[in-house]
Design an enzyme around this catalytic site. Structure first.
Site, PDB file in Angstrom:
ATOM      1  N   TYR A  41       0.846  -1.194   0.000  1.00 25.29           N
ATOM      2  CA  TYR A  41       0.000   0.000   0.000  1.00 25.29           C
ATOM      3  C   TYR A  41       0.886   1.250   0.000  1.00 25.29           C
ATOM      4  CZ  TYR A  41      -4.183  -2.753   1.212  1.00 25.29           C
ATOM      5  OH  TYR A  41      -5.223  -3.630   1.220  1.00 25.29           O
ATOM      6  N   HIS A  99      -5.893  -5.625  10.767  1.00 23.16           N
ATOM      7  CA  HIS A  99      -5.688  -6.089   9.396  1.00 23.16           C
ATOM      8  C   HIS A  99      -5.670  -7.612   9.276  1.00 23.16           C
ATOM      9  CE1 HIS A  99      -3.557  -5.043   5.338  1.00 23.16           C
ATOM     10  NE2 HIS A  99      -4.628  -5.778   5.177  1.00 23.16           N
TER      11      HIS A  99
END
Length: 266
Positions: A41, A99
């Site tokens: 990311y 996550h």
């Protein structure tokens, strides 16, 4: 939470991510999913800058980010969240996820830290990601604040029946948010999706997104071009009938595209 969002996975290049988020906001997206500085990311700063430069009010957006496994102890959760807010240039995020339930994840310690952030107004909602039914049950039992959402892979090749059934229970009421909703393009090659797509003058990818919407889950597909963003957006106008849903529900092929060795289902 808007039922169609835009994912930013694998948008590590600042300029690419910035432009992509700006295009998404111009198309009409109001749900943006990003994460901390790991795992392809590296884009919270670009997301925040794109939002700041947009004419869309922050209050009109639903922004979600995540805490990585290595930061799931009490001090790590706070540090990760504060650093994410700093990179995003925001006072709060609408949803903060665990996550993966790995690394330093401890149900009591992790959710106590998340609850403190929620109490302080740094996050609006608490989420988890990649949780099985058993892990979700445990999280609900130990968390003082409600679990708002569970983000998982789902598409017609991975329908997640048990998880959907559990999350929809009145005493659970957890939203499902879906990554890889088109199986990273693999739905394009599935006969049943092709047939339904031809019937409606749509694409198999749009059919997959419409199928998910009929299942009352939120999809956050990644899109790399403005055309792709618009194609996904147009899936909101696609209405599948009972025959379509029955055909898609009968698909026998199964595929999971995100399957880490340390995933809780392995």
């Amino acid at each position: 939470m808007p039922m169609l969002g835009v994912g930013t996975f694998d948008h590590a290049d600042y300029d690419t991510c910035y432009e992509n988020v700006q295009q998404a906001l111009d198309v009409g997206y109001r749900h943006i999913d990003t994460t901390e500085q790991v795992e392809a990311y590296y884009n919270e700063e670009a997301v925040g800058d794109a939002v700041a430069a947009s004419s869309v009010d922050r209050e009109s957006l639903f922004v979600a980010t995540k805490v990585p496994p290595a930061d799931l102890d009490q001090s790590g959760v706070r540090r990760s969240a504060e650093e994410s807010l700093d990179r995003l240039g925001m006072e709060y995020v609408d949803l903060l996820y665990v996550h993966w339930p790995t690394g330093k994840y401890d149900p009591v310690e992790t959710f106590d830290a998340f609850a403190a952030l929620r109490e302080e107004g740094l996050i609006e909602e608490i989420g988890v990601s990649n949780f099985t039914v058993d892990l979700l049950k445990e999280a609900i039992d130990v968390a003082d604040a409600p679990i708002f959402a569970n983000q998982v892979e789902m598409h017609p090749l991975l329908p997640q029946e048990d998880l959907r059934e559990f999350c929809s229970r009145d005493d659970v009421d957890v939203e499902l948010v879906v990554y890889s909703p088109i199986a990273r393009g693999d739905v394009e090659h599935v006969t049943e999706l092709q047939e339904v797509a031809r019937k409606h003058g749509a694409t198999p990818e749009q059919v997959s997104l419409a199928w998910l919407r009929e299942k009352n889950v939120t999809a956050i597909p990644r899109a790399t071009t403005e055309d792709h963003l618009r194609e996904n957006w147009l899936s909101l106008a696609l209405e599948l009938d009972d025959e379509d849903m029955a055909k898609l529900d009968a698909i026998k092929e199964r595929e999971r595209v995100v399957n880490r060795d340390d995933a809780p289902w392995n």
